[in-house]
Structures are given as C-alpha cells and as structure tokens.
Design an enzyme around this catalytic site. Sequence first.
Site, short mmCIF file in Angstrom:
data_model
loop_
_atom_site.label_atom_id
_atom_site.label_comp_id
_atom_site.label_asym_id
_atom_site.label_seq_id
_atom_site.Cartn_x
_atom_site.Cartn_y
_atom_site.Cartn_z
CG ASN A 8 -1.75 1.20 1.41
OD1 ASN A 8 -1.86 2.01 0.49
ND2 ASN A 8 -2.36 1.36 2.58
CE LYS A 10 -0.25 3.33 4.78
NZ LYS A 10 -0.15 3.48 6.22
CG HIS A 85 -5.88 1.99 5.51
ND1 HIS A 85 -5.47 2.94 6.40
CD2 HIS A 85 -4.84 1.13 5.35
CE1 HIS A 85 -4.21 2.68 6.76
NE2 HIS A 85 -3.80 1.59 6.13
CD GLU A 87 -2.97 5.67 6.88
OE1 GLU A 87 -2.95 5.66 5.64
OE2 GLU A 87 -2.02 5.27 7.58
CD GLU A 154 -3.45 -2.36 7.74
OE1 GLU A 154 -2.39 -2.61 7.19
OE2 GLU A 154 -4.08 -1.30 7.56
N GLY A 160 2.59 2.21 10.90
CA GLY A 160 3.59 3.26 10.71
C GLY A 160 4.39 3.62 11.95
CB SER A 191 5.26 -1.80 12.21
OG SER A 191 4.78 -0.53 12.58
P1 PGA Z 1 2.87 0.34 7.70
O1 PGA Z 1 1.38 0.57 7.14
O2 PGA Z 1 3.38 -0.94 7.08
O3 PGA Z 1 3.64 1.54 7.26
O4 PGA Z 1 2.76 0.24 9.19
C1 PGA Z 1 0.49 -0.49 6.97
C2 PGA Z 1 -0.83 0.01 6.45
O5 PGA Z 1 -1.25 1.11 6.82
O6 PGA Z 1 -1.48 -0.68 5.63
#
Ligand code: PGA
Length: 229
Positions: A8, A10, A85, A87, A154, A160, A191
Amino acid sequence: MKKLIIGNWKLNPVTLKEAIVLASKINSKSRHTAVICPPTLFISQIKYPKLGAQDCFWMAKGPFTGQVSATSLKDLKVTYCIVGHSERRETGDSDQNINLKVKALLDNKITPVLCIGHGTVAGEDELDVIDVLKQQLKVGLSGIDSAKVVVAYEPVWAIGKGKPATPEHVEKIAMFVKNKFGAGKVLYGGSVNSQNAREFLTEPNIDGLLVGGASLLAEDFNKIINTKV
Ligand code: PGA
C-alpha cells in the site's frame, strides 16, 4: 505455501515518474503473490502483473464529485482494492459505506481487501478489540459471500510506528475472523518489514501481509515478497 502480499503506497510517491521507477524495481515474479497499490492517479501508467487500488466509491457513475468507482478501477485492470483502511475511517468512512464498497467491488470482480482494526495503544484489552472487530465485520460483510473477501487485520497502534503486533496475537485474531465470519483470507498489516515478515508468514492462519512503509523501499519489499516460509 504461497501467501498474498499487498504493498500500500498510500500518498507516495509524489510524481508519476517516481512511481514508474519504483514499480520497475519491484520483482514481477516472486515466491508469493505480490500486488502493488499506487496512488489512483498513477494506476493506468504503472506496469506490474497485479495492481490494486487504495479505496473506491460504490456508485458506478453520476454526480459524485471527486469519487473513483469500482467500475472504472476494473477498466484499469485493477484486481484488488483496499477498503476501510483506518486512515479512511478517520476521515469519516463508516461500516455501512464500506459494506457498499465491498459489494461494488465484488460486482466488478475485484477482490476487496477489507481492513479492520482498533486500538490506539499496544496491549489494548483484547476483548474490547474483538468487540470492535466484530462490529466492523458484521456490518462490513453484511449480505456478502465473505469467502470472496480478503480481510486485513491492522491494529491502529501498529501502523507506521515501527512496532508490530505479535504473530501469536495476529494468529488468534485470524482464526477468529475465519471461524466466525468465514473470510477467505486474513492478512496482517502494521509495521511489517523484511526483518519481521517471516514471523507472520509462518503462522498457519495468516495468509499474507499488507505492507505500507516498507513497500516504498524496493529492496525491502522484494525481500518480503520472496520470504522463504
Ligand atoms: P505500515 O502501514 O506498514 O507503514 O505500518 C500499513 C498500512 O497502513 O497498511
């Protein structure tokens, strides 16, 4: 056993040129099934065997300013699409809307990757977490053949932050999601990097990974999609 690994990107990178360069560095043949989800604007220009999108809208067309339909994504040869997601949930995506998106994707033969997760700190009470996941799954999968859906677990606190959940915790959640909701596959995200990917991929009920930050580092992502399990 072949797992499913989704990168992803983003809102990265910023230019089409950089996106094309990044995609060209990702192995197009790998041990596991790899999917990359670039920013929607770049999808049509990226050459990669399996492409995904990061979100979609449920209506096919009409007066919906700024939206991108599952129907248009299908036209761009997108085969996976992330929905729900954290976000996006943060900016108002509701379980009801996410359910409409899942339906629209299946109608267009795109595999939905339904993200679920909760908790702002590690060690959040597991029963509280399960309660939220149950609600996200109950509404998100309502009226849907859940065997056709990929669920990505998640924990919000792990995204992140460089601090992933433990494989044991994720394995437990993956079993719950499959046994109680019949999801076709369960991925873990939060992560993940080339050092810790194997710990998750060797768990029997974790069918793959949703990778954010490390999917922007071609060398790291190539290691993840080629992890020996
Ligand atoms: P990350 O994000 O691997 O940077 O923690 C995962 C995600 O948001 O799908």
